[in-house]
Design a protein around this motif. Structure first.
Motif, PDB file in Angstrom:
ATOM      1  N   SER A  74       0.891  -1.488   0.218  1.00 28.08           N
ATOM      2  CA  SER A  74      -0.014  -0.029   0.082  1.00 28.08           C
ATOM      3  C   SER A  74       0.972   1.122   0.181  1.00 28.08           C
ATOM      4  O   SER A  74       0.653   2.175  -0.756  1.00 28.08           O
ATOM      5  CB  SER A  74      -0.809   0.001   1.332  1.00 28.08           C
ATOM      6  N   LEU A  75       2.007   1.268   0.892  1.00 28.90           N
ATOM      7  CA  LEU A  75       2.745   2.469   1.053  1.00 28.90           C
ATOM      8  C   LEU A  75       3.682   2.616  -0.301  1.00 28.90           C
ATOM      9  O   LEU A  75       3.923   3.672  -0.813  1.00 28.90           O
ATOM     10  CB  LEU A  75       3.656   2.354   2.286  1.00 28.90           C
ATOM     11  N   GLY A  76       3.901   1.186  -0.941  1.00 27.41           N
ATOM     12  CA  GLY A  76       5.029   1.192  -2.241  1.00 27.41           C
ATOM     13  C   GLY A  76       4.225   1.934  -3.167  1.00 27.41           C
ATOM     14  O   GLY A  76       4.647   2.469  -4.123  1.00 27.41           O
ATOM     15  N   LYS A  77       2.948   1.449  -3.482  1.00 24.53           N
ATOM     16  CA  LYS A  77       2.024   1.982  -4.514  1.00 24.53           C
ATOM     17  C   LYS A  77       2.139   3.674  -4.423  1.00 24.53           C
ATOM     18  O   LYS A  77       2.421   4.294  -5.530  1.00 24.53           O
ATOM     19  CB  LYS A  77       0.621   1.432  -4.406  1.00 24.53           C
ATOM     20  N   MET A  78       1.919   4.132  -3.222  1.00 26.48           N
ATOM     21  CA  MET A  78       1.781   5.577  -3.085  1.00 26.48           C
ATOM     22  C   MET A  78       3.141   6.209  -3.425  1.00 26.48           C
ATOM     23  O   MET A  78       3.170   7.275  -4.099  1.00 26.48           O
ATOM     24  CB  MET A  78       1.496   5.678  -1.548  1.00 26.48           C
ATOM     25  N   ALA A  79       4.501   5.461  -2.990  1.00 27.53           N
ATOM     26  CA  ALA A  79       5.658   5.908  -3.418  1.00 27.53           C
ATOM     27  C   ALA A  79       5.887   5.956  -5.063  1.00 27.53           C
ATOM     28  O   ALA A  79       6.613   6.866  -5.579  1.00 27.53           O
ATOM     29  CB  ALA A  79       6.769   5.082  -2.626  1.00 27.53           C
ATOM     30  N   ARG A  80       5.440   4.939  -5.480  1.00 28.61           N
ATOM     31  CA  ARG A  80       5.589   4.733  -7.036  1.00 28.61           C
ATOM     32  C   ARG A  80       5.051   5.967  -7.713  1.00 28.61           C
ATOM     33  O   ARG A  80       5.427   6.354  -8.878  1.00 28.61           O
ATOM     34  CB  ARG A  80       4.960   3.278  -7.329  1.00 28.61           C
ATOM     35  N   TYR A  81       3.493   6.424  -7.403  1.00 24.68           N
ATOM     36  CA  TYR A  81       2.940   7.336  -8.021  1.00 24.68           C
ATOM     37  C   TYR A  81       3.181   8.643  -7.497  1.00 24.68           C
ATOM     38  O   TYR A  81       2.410   9.628  -7.403  1.00 24.68           O
ATOM     39  CB  TYR A  81       1.472   7.386  -8.130  1.00 24.68           C
ATOM     40  N   ASN A  82       4.257   8.798  -6.594  1.00 25.72           N
ATOM     41  CA  ASN A  82       4.771  10.228  -5.721  1.00 25.72           C
ATOM     42  C   ASN A  82       3.692  10.731  -5.111  1.00 25.72           C
ATOM     43  O   ASN A  82       3.894  11.845  -4.722  1.00 25.72           O
ATOM     44  CB  ASN A  82       4.918  11.381  -7.002  1.00 25.72           C
ATOM     45  N   GLU A  83       2.824   9.904  -4.478  1.00 27.30           N
ATOM     46  CA  GLU A  83       1.919  10.704  -3.490  1.00 27.30           C
ATOM     47  C   GLU A  83       2.308  10.604  -2.051  1.00 27.30           C
ATOM     48  O   GLU A  83       2.003  11.463  -1.670  1.00 27.30           O
ATOM     49  CB  GLU A  83       0.724   9.248  -3.373  1.00 27.30           C
ATOM     50  N   LEU A  84       3.662   9.762  -1.792  1.00 23.75           N
ATOM     51  CA  LEU A  84       4.205   9.966  -0.422  1.00 23.75           C
ATOM     52  C   LEU A  84       5.068  11.488  -0.556  1.00 23.75           C
ATOM     53  O   LEU A  84       5.020  12.015   0.257  1.00 23.75           O
ATOM     54  CB  LEU A  84       5.169   8.800  -0.392  1.00 23.75           C
ATOM     55  N   PHE A 292      10.611  -0.586   5.232  1.00 21.51           N
ATOM     56  CA  PHE A 292      10.949  -1.021   3.523  1.00 21.51           C
ATOM     57  C   PHE A 292      10.180  -0.114   2.823  1.00 21.51           C
ATOM     58  O   PHE A 292      10.772   0.334   1.933  1.00 21.51           O
ATOM     59  CB  PHE A 292      10.645  -2.656   3.503  1.00 21.51           C
ATOM     60  N   ALA A 293       8.911   0.024   2.997  1.00 12.97           N
ATOM     61  CA  ALA A 293       8.082   0.924   2.060  1.00 12.97           C
ATOM     62  C   ALA A 293       8.522   2.277   1.752  1.00 12.97           C
ATOM     63  O   ALA A 293       8.508   2.790   0.661  1.00 12.97           O
ATOM     64  CB  ALA A 293       6.555   0.728   2.384  1.00 12.97           C
ATOM     65  N   LEU A 294       8.847   2.899   2.784  1.00 11.62           N
ATOM     66  CA  LEU A 294       9.308   4.186   2.910  1.00 11.62           C
ATOM     67  C   LEU A 294      10.462   4.535   2.309  1.00 11.62           C
ATOM     68  O   LEU A 294      10.953   5.512   2.066  1.00 11.62           O
ATOM     69  CB  LEU A 294       9.418   4.525   4.425  1.00 11.62           C
ATOM     70  N   ARG A 295      11.351   3.284   1.729  1.00 11.07           N
ATOM     71  CA  ARG A 295      12.587   3.221   1.147  1.00 11.07           C
ATOM     72  C   ARG A 295      12.353   2.910  -0.383  1.00 11.07           C
ATOM     73  O   ARG A 295      13.379   2.706  -0.872  1.00 11.07           O
ATOM     74  CB  ARG A 295      13.787   2.753   1.905  1.00 11.07           C
ATOM     75  N   THR A 296      11.421   2.399  -0.774  1.00 11.58           N
ATOM     76  CA  THR A 296      11.022   2.170  -2.102  1.00 11.58           C
ATOM     77  C   THR A 296      11.327   3.082  -3.122  1.00 11.58           C
ATOM     78  O   THR A 296      12.067   2.736  -4.373  1.00 11.58           O
ATOM     79  CB  THR A 296       9.911   1.463  -2.256  1.00 11.58           C
ATOM     80  N   GLY A 297      10.850   4.447  -3.073  1.00  6.69           N
ATOM     81  CA  GLY A 297      11.161   5.253  -3.957  1.00  6.69           C
ATOM     82  C   GLY A 297      10.365   5.123  -5.392  1.00  6.69           C
ATOM     83  O   GLY A 297       9.511   4.175  -5.120  1.00  6.69           O
ATOM     84  N   LYS A 298      10.515   5.309  -6.345  1.00  4.95           N
ATOM     85  CA  LYS A 298       9.916   5.262  -7.446  1.00  4.95           C
ATOM     86  C   LYS A 298      10.335   3.723  -8.418  1.00  4.95           C
ATOM     87  O   LYS A 298       9.978   3.565  -9.332  1.00  4.95           O
ATOM     88  CB  LYS A 298      10.203   6.238  -8.564  1.00  4.95           C
TER      89      LYS A 298
END
Length: 357
Positions: A74-84, A292-298
């Protein structure tokens, strides 16, 4: 609840429910293949009833993994689309962003704790009893210790039983030792047979021996003798139950009963402490997934998924090792049960706090 919080919760729950359903199904399939050869001789209804009662336990076991993947994806998806990134530009720090996920992890942990104390033990008991009796063809009394029993009864009495049939309440070979407070032998009763009848023990063909006030050793034989004991046949049998079939209260009573008989209860003490730690492992896995999710980036969550799975496996290995040390007496039950949670919580929380705002 803020709109942003509701959005994060919705994303988490979507992945969580899907992951939980998949893992429960996989657990049931693996268990089915493991027991398949034994199910050939029973009806399909028995198999269905077994798995209907067993599914909550499978869910309890895979909850932490489902929470881990839900937090990561869930967080990784937000990171991928620059939502974070957009959230951070709105002056939200990383810890504030993940608060809804931590709350959800805590809610899942409390739900697991409640279910583990109520529904799951009862359903496990029904499933395992049906499996033992209908599949393994084990008579109910054979689940008990029925021979060479040493039991500490009330009133500073010790019993030795050569053979006990818990279905009929008959004993073959009974010896009772009555001791004084300073453990001096006051009286000994030996009987060839004892029967549980009308709420009391009826002894047959034996003798009573004791030391008289003048120091002489005396023996009286009897054909029939009534022995008053609070313990019933099922108490003397020390019914063997698995920890997963009991709530914490029942397990605590079982430990006390074992302690009175002089049996080793360390394993069950560790299992008792582990009931709480297992439930709250979902919160620990939420922290790990968030870290881990907070470090995924794009680059996407798949970059970190492998590492996240490795961490989950390491947690499982450490947990098993720590429980083994507890059962072996190397660690105290509480330390053995909670050590993995403490270590991984510290690591996960520290990782989340180190992420730049």
């Amino acid at each position: 609840m803020r709109i942003l919080d509701r959005y994060i919760v919705r994303e988490f729950l979507g992945v969580f429910v899907f992951s939980l359903a998949i893992f429960i199904a996989l657990s049931a399939i693996v268990d089915l293949f493991d027991r398949l050869s034994r199910f050939f001789d029973v009806s399909g209804m028995v198999v269905i009833q077994y798995y209907m009662n067993r599914l909550p336990w499978f869910g309890f076991q895979v909850l932490p993994v489902a929470v881990l993947l839900a937090a990561l994806f869930s967080l990784g998806k937000m990171a991928r689309y620059n939502e974070l990134l957009a959230m951070k530009m709105g002056r939200l720090n990383s810890f504030r962003i993940v608060v809804p996920l931590l709350v959800l992890g805590l809610v899942v942990s409390f739900a697991a704790l409640i279910l583990g104390e109520s529904i799951i033990p009862r359903m496990n008991e029904r499933a395992l009893n049906a499996y033992r009796v209908k599949v393994q063809k084990v008579a109910p009394f054979q689940r008990t210790k029925d021979n060479d029993i040493w039991y500490r009864a009330k009133g500073n009495r010790f019993l030795h039983i050569s053979l006990l049939d818990t279905t009929s309440g008959n004993i073959r070979g009974l010896t009772l030792f009555e001791l004084s407070p300073d453990f001096a032998l006051l009286r000994r009763i030996d009987a060839r047979e004892a029967r549980w009848q009308n709420g009391q023990w009826l002894l047959q063909d034996g003798e009573i021996s004791w030391t008289g006030p003048d120091g002489t050793y005396r023996v009286n034989s009897f054909t029939n003798f009534t022995l008053y004991l609070d313990e019933k046949p099922i108490d003397l049998a020390q019914v063997m139950r698995e920890s997963e079939e009991m709530s914490s209260g029942e397990l605590r009573e079982y430990i006390e009963k074992l302690a009175k008989t002089g049996a080793n209860s360390v394993r069950y003490q560790v299992d008792l402490a582990a009931k709480g730690s297992t439930a709250f492992s979902s919160l620990v896995m939420a922290l790990i997934g968030i870290a881990f999710a907070l470090r995924t980036g794009k680059r996407g969550v798949m970059t970190w998924t492998g590492a996240c799975v490795v961490v989950a496996i390491c947690y499982s290995i450490l947990n098993s090792f720590s429980i083994s040390l507890g059962r072996g007496g190397v660690l105290s039950p509480v330390v053995a049960a909670w050590l993995p949670n403490a270590l991984f919580t510290a690591a996960g929380l520290g990782s989340v706090l180190r992420v730049k705002s």
